[in-house]
Design a protein around this motif. Sequence first.
Motif, PDB file in Angstrom:
ATOM      1  N   THR A 126       0.871  -1.175   0.000  1.00  0.00           N
ATOM      2  CA  THR A 126       0.000   0.000   0.000  1.00  0.00           C
ATOM      3  C   THR A 126       0.908   1.224   0.000  1.00  0.00           C
ATOM      4  O   THR A 126       2.119   1.106   0.269  1.00  0.00           O
ATOM      5  CB  THR A 126      -0.903   0.043   1.244  1.00  0.00           C
ATOM      6  N   SER A 295      -6.712   2.444   1.694  1.00  0.00           N
ATOM      7  CA  SER A 295      -5.651   1.457   1.885  1.00  0.00           C
ATOM      8  C   SER A 295      -6.224   0.133   2.380  1.00  0.00           C
ATOM      9  O   SER A 295      -5.806  -0.944   1.924  1.00  0.00           O
ATOM     10  CB  SER A 295      -4.609   1.980   2.880  1.00  0.00           C
ATOM     11  N   LEU A 298      -7.851  -1.601  -0.483  1.00  0.00           N
ATOM     12  CA  LEU A 298      -6.845  -2.196  -1.369  1.00  0.00           C
ATOM     13  C   LEU A 298      -6.333  -3.514  -0.808  1.00  0.00           C
ATOM     14  O   LEU A 298      -6.248  -4.524  -1.529  1.00  0.00           O
ATOM     15  CB  LEU A 298      -5.686  -1.213  -1.566  1.00  0.00           C
ATOM     16  N   ILE A 299      -6.005  -3.520   0.485  1.00  0.00           N
ATOM     17  CA  ILE A 299      -5.434  -4.727   1.096  1.00  0.00           C
ATOM     18  C   ILE A 299      -6.422  -5.883   1.070  1.00  0.00           C
ATOM     19  O   ILE A 299      -6.147  -6.968   0.534  1.00  0.00           O
ATOM     20  CB  ILE A 299      -4.994  -4.432   2.548  1.00  0.00           C
TER      21      ILE A 299
END
Length: 400
Positions: A126, A295, A298-299
């Motif tokens: 990230t 973030s 995204l993870i």
Amino acid sequence: TVNNSLVQSLLKILDCYFASFIVTEDDEPIPPAAFTEYLDKLESQFIFALIWSIMTTVNLSGRQIFSNWLRLEMAENGASLAIPDKGMVYDYFYNSESNSWVPWMETVDDYVYNSGLDFSQLIIPTPDSVRYTYLLDLLVTHNKHVIMTGPTGTGKTVNINKHLQTGFSDKFIAMPITFSAQTSANDTQDLIDSKTDKRKKGVYGPAMGKKFVLFVDDLNMPQKETYGAQPPIEILRQWFDSSGWYDRKELVFRKLIDTIMVCACGPPGGGRNSISARFPRHFNVIGYTDLEDESMMLIFSTIMNNFLAPFAEDLHAVAKETVQGTIDIYRKILDELRPTPAKSHYQFNLRDVSKVFQGLLMMSNKKVDTKVLFCRHWIHEIRRVFGDRLINTDDRSWLD
């Protein structure tokens, strides 16, 4: 942190960039044109160093204030290279080769999912992990000491351990230590001494040509003694101030050389203590902030999309909604269910979000083949991780 220490941190980052201009006996002289060309980049490198020294020891809301201030200052003073307007100034890396500001994610290769890894071993790049790892690498390889501090669950230990194991050359030898409330100064000294080799009389360190990277995790966990000092931290501070300590048996001074210290710690509270400013003044302090929703999306979206690949096609579309729903619940809990003396265990962090998805990754594609079954599994994990810790019926009611 104190102001003088923050300015010193800025100069240390600049010192890392100046290292290429330090000529040794075996090097060729640097042509004057190289200095002239570098002067065009110096302003942007100074701004980058400013962002990741003086401006990095604040929380997320403080970063937004600093970001707006820096953009205003750059505009009023006619900065030669403006930072892009999208996002915050922390979202960009100064690429000296192209003389441009680029998003952090453009500085790394695309992530490749490895289904053979355990959930705890999955590390999704990230912008946060990329920039903190870059700063760790930059400072340690130039013999600068680093403290990384921030809320629990933001990946400090994971990022540092991964880079210590795979990111540095063979020249650097990792020496990890984890402090606890019961750690003593003698334990700390004995552990470090046991790993060192004798160089000459009274001088110790790693093998010739190597450097120790001493990683101290949970730095501020040791209990304070009668007069407010933390003995394990004081023995480390003695190394900074005096380059070593006394051998307690032979009563001779042991000088420790070729050692770089990296520390990680959370904010005071929950068993952690505040640290005297006399210790972190030796370090570059890098502040982690709570992960932003983008973030986290995204993870966990990356993990769920890859995990659901062998499942029924109907389930592929629910990964994003599942991640968003989990994050919304987590944010709602942080806003509405704060810890009180009667509910002191109402302390939630990103590890709880991870536990939800760790449970989801135990599903079998042979048994879960419809959206209904998938949602039932997700609801079960939400209630297991969050609901079971809520002690009042009123607190649990919103889960319904």
